[in-house]
Motif scaffolding. Structure first.
Motif, PDB file in Angstrom:
ATOM      1  N   PRO A  38       0.801  -1.228   0.000  1.00  0.00           N
ATOM      2  CA  PRO A  38       0.000   0.000   0.000  1.00  0.00           C
ATOM      3  C   PRO A  38       0.833   1.276   0.000  1.00  0.00           C
ATOM      4  CG  PRO A  38      -0.941  -1.603   1.506  1.00  0.00           C
ATOM      5  CD  PRO A  38       0.377  -2.166   1.057  1.00  0.00           C
ATOM      6  N   ILE A  39       1.917   1.298   0.775  1.00  0.00           N
ATOM      7  CA  ILE A  39       2.777   2.491   0.791  1.00  0.00           C
ATOM      8  C   ILE A  39       3.454   2.673  -0.559  1.00  0.00           C
ATOM      9  CG2 ILE A  39       4.746   3.594   1.921  1.00  0.00           C
ATOM     10  CD1 ILE A  39       4.160   1.960   4.410  1.00  0.00           C
ATOM     11  N   MET A  70       2.218   7.498   5.780  1.00  0.00           N
ATOM     12  CA  MET A  70       2.101   6.055   5.998  1.00  0.00           C
ATOM     13  C   MET A  70       3.438   5.459   6.434  1.00  0.00           C
ATOM     14  SD  MET A  70      -0.295   5.173   2.689  1.00  0.00           S
ATOM     15  CE  MET A  70      -0.465   3.411   3.037  1.00  0.00           C
ATOM     16  N   THR A  71       4.521   5.973   5.857  1.00  0.00           N
ATOM     17  CA  THR A  71       5.853   5.520   6.278  1.00  0.00           C
ATOM     18  C   THR A  71       6.125   5.900   7.726  1.00  0.00           C
ATOM     19  OG1 THR A  71       6.662   5.760   4.003  1.00  0.00           O
ATOM     20  CG2 THR A  71       8.317   5.648   5.746  1.00  0.00           C
ATOM     21  N   LEU A  72       5.738   7.116   8.094  1.00  0.00           N
ATOM     22  CA  LEU A  72       5.927   7.580   9.466  1.00  0.00           C
ATOM     23  C   LEU A  72       5.148   6.712  10.448  1.00  0.00           C
ATOM     24  CD1 LEU A  72       6.915   9.712  11.520  1.00  0.00           C
ATOM     25  CD2 LEU A  72       4.932  11.105  10.891  1.00  0.00           C
ATOM     26  N   VAL A 104      12.678   9.633   7.667  1.00  0.00           N
ATOM     27  CA  VAL A 104      12.350   9.702   6.239  1.00  0.00           C
ATOM     28  C   VAL A 104      10.855   9.987   6.050  1.00  0.00           C
ATOM     29  CG1 VAL A 104      12.179   8.357   4.105  1.00  0.00           C
ATOM     30  CG2 VAL A 104      14.262   8.264   5.475  1.00  0.00           C
ATOM     31  N   GLY A 105      10.004   9.281   6.795  1.00  0.00           N
ATOM     32  CA  GLY A 105       8.572   9.512   6.681  1.00  0.00           C
ATOM     33  C   GLY A 105       8.179  10.907   7.108  1.00  0.00           C
ATOM     34  N   ALA A 137       2.882   7.390  15.335  1.00  0.00           N
ATOM     35  CA  ALA A 137       4.326   7.181  15.446  1.00  0.00           C
ATOM     36  C   ALA A 137       4.792   7.421  16.877  1.00  0.00           C
ATOM     37  CB  ALA A 137       5.065   8.111  14.481  1.00  0.00           C
ATOM     38  N   LEU A 138       4.261   8.464  17.509  1.00  0.00           N
ATOM     39  CA  LEU A 138       4.607   8.738  18.909  1.00  0.00           C
ATOM     40  C   LEU A 138       4.137   7.601  19.816  1.00  0.00           C
ATOM     41  CD1 LEU A 138       5.605  10.518  21.211  1.00  0.00           C
ATOM     42  CD2 LEU A 138       3.455  11.793  21.096  1.00  0.00           C
ATOM     43  N   ALA A 139       2.922   7.104  19.582  1.00  0.00           N
ATOM     44  CA  ALA A 139       2.413   6.005  20.394  1.00  0.00           C
ATOM     45  C   ALA A 139       3.266   4.749  20.229  1.00  0.00           C
ATOM     46  CB  ALA A 139       0.954   5.703  20.017  1.00  0.00           C
TER      47      ALA A 139
END
Length: 493
Positions: A14-15, A118-120, A131-132, A253-255
């Motif tokens: 998907p990414i 989505m990468t992040l 990168v994300g 991402a933080l979670a």
């Protein structure tokens, strides 16, 4: 790693599909400038990616030797991001056509930004995380300054870029310190690396700088100063995109960092203290300043700051229930904000992307355009947290997690802040339904037709908020299970 290369490609399909669509749109636009098929290609392609991502929801795993997480919270977050991106494409076509800026490059930038988000959200290492984050940010800087002839757009883009670059420095330096303290870039290996090196001071400094970078991206106080200017100056339909999808990606991402990368004793100690303080200040600060706003987009910007505080309250709980509750909240928030900005884009009358669109310009809208008036009522009540809409369920989940983590005072503060927010949300409805249409400026009385795409987004968001509020159990199960929480335990405080 190379033995599983094809399987890893399929897992991250998907990414890769969204990124490949961005390249395809750029090439297509070079030969068929601003072709009408470009938004359809972008929207349908992301819908296909969302379908594949839904199939991946389940037990989490990794790809490319741990560089990317697949399934679990990453899959749920990517679905939320794609919902925001698809709806934003539907909103941008009529909006940008009306202001003469429906460029093919816009949809390419949305695709690239979505791929970065989505990468992040799927990042399994510090490198992938960076990168994300940067792929997302660079695209959003450009989209903010899309209307180059307008001074407000240029000012917003410049502020966003300069402050974003400054926060990136903190973020990158934090990553460097974490690598120096642990000797690894893998998120799941940071805690083990710290035990081997014992460089606790260096590790704490790295975590602190990393949190600063995250706080900037989610508009937490005191790192929120870019938010009102960017929301006000950017094209309204694109503001809907950056206020929803990017926030979902960054919060997830933080979670993931909190739940998988940091030692539990740190998450329940120093990091929790920081999150609690920032959450409290953000909830109070965002709502108090929103009370004083007369420009609708700036009011929604400070509202976004306040909602970041509510989500941080769930993360501050440091539990799977808190992380899962925040994930549900992000879905509800995405639907609420998409709908609200969709309505404001349809009502926009000034030539500066809503920069001059104040509350008085909405006078009598409920009678002149009852569909938009009713829809805005749904979104304002949802943002306030009224049952039976999804905003109420989202707040209940994050505050219940805070109560179980012995942060009852933070949950009470969040409830009080929500009560305060009711004033400025309901003030919008008072102006729409209780003021005479004659009180609106002449320019605001222009009859812009509501396009099918905008109408569809508004209707779908409104219905989804109602359904998620009345029948939330299945989605709650999915979001909580993403972090391994027991749904029955999570719902009961």
């Amino acid at each position: 790693m190379y033995h599983h290369f094809l399987a890893d490609l399929a897992s991250t399909g998907p990414i890769l599909l969204v990124a490949a669509l961005g390249v395809f749109v750029v090439v297509l636009d070079a030969f068929r400038n601003d072709d009408a098929a470009i938004p359809w290609i972008a929207g349908l392609g992301m819908a296909v990616a969302a379908g594949f991502q839904m199939l991946a929801i389940g037990e989490g795993r990794t790809a490319f030797d741990g560089q990317v997480f697949v399934g679990g919270p990453a899959a749920v977050a990517n679905v939320i991001i794609l919902i925001g991106a698809i709806a934003s494409v539907a909103l941008t076509v009529p909006y940008l056509s009306r202001i003469g800026r429906n460029y093919g490059e816009v949809h390419a930038l949305i695709l690239f930004a979505t791929a970065g988000m989505m990468t992040l959200a799927s990042a399994g290492s510090l490198v992938t995380l960076f990168v994300g984050l940067e792929t997302m940010s660079v695209c959003l800087y450009v989209l903010t300054g899309l209307v180059r002839e307008e001074s407000t757009a240029n000012e917003s883009a410049l502020k966003y870029f300069l402050l974003g670059a400054f926060s990136t420095g903190f973020f990158l330096y934090g990553l460097a310190l974490l690598y120096g303290a642990t000797g690894t870039m893998d998120l799941t290996g940071l805690a083990a690396g710290l035990e081997e090196t014992g460089r606790n001071g260096l590790f704490l400094a790295g975590v602190g700088l990393l949190l600063v970078g995250f706080f900037f991206k989610v508009s937490a106080v005191p790192f929120h100063m870019w938010t009102p200017d960017v929301y006000q100056g950017a094209p309204t339909a694109l503001t809907a995109f950056m206020s929803t999808a990017s926030k979902a990606a960054t919060f997830v991402a933080l979670a993931v960092v909190l739940s998988r990368a940091l030692p539990p004793e740190l998450v329940g100690g120093t990091v929790q203290l920081v999150l609690v303080i920032v959450a409290a200040v953000t909830m109070v600060g965002g709502n108090v300043v929103a009370l004083m706003q007369t420009n609708v987009k700036r009011m929604l910007a400070y509202s976004s700051v306040a909602h970041a505080g509510y989500i941080l309250a769930g993360l501050a709980a440091g539990s799977a229930e808190g992380y899962g509750g925040a994930l549900f909240y992000l879905l509800a928030y995405t639907l609420m904000n998409l709908g609200a900005f969709g309505v404001m884009g349809a009502l926009e009358w000034d030539a500066e992307q809503g920069a001059d669109q104040d509350l008085d310009s909405l006078a009598g809208i409920g009678y002149r355009k009852p569909f938009l008036g009713v829809a805005m009522g749904v979104f304002m009540f949802a943002l306030t947290g009224f049952p039976p809409l999804a905003g109420f369920i989202g707040k209940y989940l994050v505050f219940a997690a805070a109560v179980r983590a012995d942060l009852t005072w933070l949950a009470v503060l969040g409830v009080l802040a929500s009560v305060v927010s009711g004033y400025y949300y309901l003030r919008v409805l008072v102006v729409m339904w209780m003021k005479s249409p004659d009180d609106a400026p002449e320019n605001a009385k222009l009859a812009f037709p509501v396009s099918r795409g905008t109408g569809a987004v508004i209707v779908v968001c409104g219905i989804a908020l109602l359904l998620l509020g009345i029948l939330p159990s299945h989605i709650i199960d999915v979001t909580l299970a993403a972090f391994g929480a027991d749904a029955v335990v999570a719902v009961a405080p």
